[in-house]
Design a protein around this motif. Structure first.
Motif, mmCIF file in Angstrom:
data_model
loop_
_atom_site.group_PDB
_atom_site.id
_atom_site.type_symbol
_atom_site.label_atom_id
_atom_site.label_comp_id
_atom_site.label_asym_id
_atom_site.label_seq_id
_atom_site.Cartn_x
_atom_site.Cartn_y
_atom_site.Cartn_z
ATOM 1 N N LYS A 1 1.309 -6.039 -3.059
ATOM 2 C CA LYS A 1 0.319 -6.636 -2.165
ATOM 3 C C LYS A 1 0.434 -8.154 -2.180
ATOM 4 C CE LYS A 1 -3.761 -5.547 -0.184
ATOM 5 N NZ LYS A 1 -3.777 -5.477 1.222
ATOM 6 N N THR B 1 -9.849 1.720 -6.403
ATOM 7 C CA THR B 1 -9.114 2.926 -6.799
ATOM 8 C C THR B 1 -8.625 2.790 -8.237
ATOM 9 O OG1 THR B 1 -8.412 3.230 -4.516
ATOM 10 C CG2 THR B 1 -7.209 4.430 -6.185
ATOM 11 N N THR C 1 -0.991 -1.457 0.856
ATOM 12 C CA THR C 1 -2.278 -0.919 0.421
ATOM 13 C C THR C 1 -2.170 0.578 0.172
ATOM 14 O OG1 THR C 1 -3.452 -2.627 1.648
ATOM 15 C CG2 THR C 1 -4.711 -0.681 1.034
ATOM 16 N N HIS D 1 -0.234 0.993 -3.001
ATOM 17 C CA HIS D 1 -0.856 0.306 -4.143
ATOM 18 C C HIS D 1 0.145 -0.563 -4.904
ATOM 19 C CE1 HIS D 1 -4.471 2.638 -3.621
ATOM 20 N NE2 HIS D 1 -3.764 3.756 -3.618
ATOM 21 N N ARG D 2 1.081 -1.180 -4.174
ATOM 22 C CA ARG D 2 2.085 -2.041 -4.794
ATOM 23 C C ARG D 2 2.438 -3.202 -3.890
ATOM 24 N NH1 ARG D 2 6.933 1.914 -6.179
ATOM 25 N NH2 ARG D 2 6.947 1.768 -3.936
ATOM 26 N N ILE E 1 -7.699 -1.308 -3.347
ATOM 27 C CA ILE E 1 -6.784 -1.053 -4.462
ATOM 28 C C ILE E 1 -7.506 -1.210 -5.792
ATOM 29 C CG2 ILE E 1 -4.760 -1.948 -5.672
ATOM 30 C CD1 ILE E 1 -3.527 -2.510 -2.960
#
Length: 142
Positions: free
Chosen positions: A69, A136, A63, A66-67, A133
């Motif tokens: 997941k 954002t 998280t 941001h990759r 995520i």
């Protein structure tokens, strides 16, 4: 509601859920130590609890970065299936004629309840992280 306030609220929810999961995990370990189950059943529940903690830690890392997941989601899916299977196996082994023995039933249901609550919290933590995520990413696009 302002976009910044939504992100603050999501972050508060995310980390509060993590704190709640840690609290339930501690209670689960205490309950598991005093349970009158076979040693292999306790060991499997300890492994399951450790795996849930590990996947939540990995989810926090994913998280924040941001990759990747989806990997945490796949692992969480497998752990959820294993939780259900383990609870059914333990119940089947500890039952006689389809009924759970009286002396083990309270502790067994407490263990199953804690394992399901912890697993549910892990799924909700994953979903909240996904929302963070996506929130954002939507903010960056605008």
């Amino acid at each position: 509601m302002d976009a910044n306030l939504k992100k603050v609220l999501l972050n508060m929810t995310y980390y509060t859920l993590i704190g709640a999961m840690v609290a339930f995990e501690i209670f689960f370990m205490i309950t598991l130590a005093g349970a009158s189950l076979a040693m292999w059943e306790r060991v499997l529940y300890y492994i399951l609890a450790g795996a849930l903690v590990a996947v939540v830690i990995y989810d926090i890392i994913c998280t924040c970065m941001h990759r990747q997941k989806y990997i945490a989601g796949f692992i969480l899916y497998v752990i959820t299936i294993l939780t259900v299977i383990l609870s059914l196996v333990v119940m089947a082994i500890n039952s006689a004629n389809g009924r759970l023995l009286i002396d083990i039933s309270e502790k067994f249901f407490r263990l199953v309840l804690f394992s399901y609550i912890i697993n549910t919290l892990a799924v909700v933590i994953y979903c909240t992280g996904e929302k963070l995520i996506s929130h954002t990413a939507n903010r960056i696009k605008k």
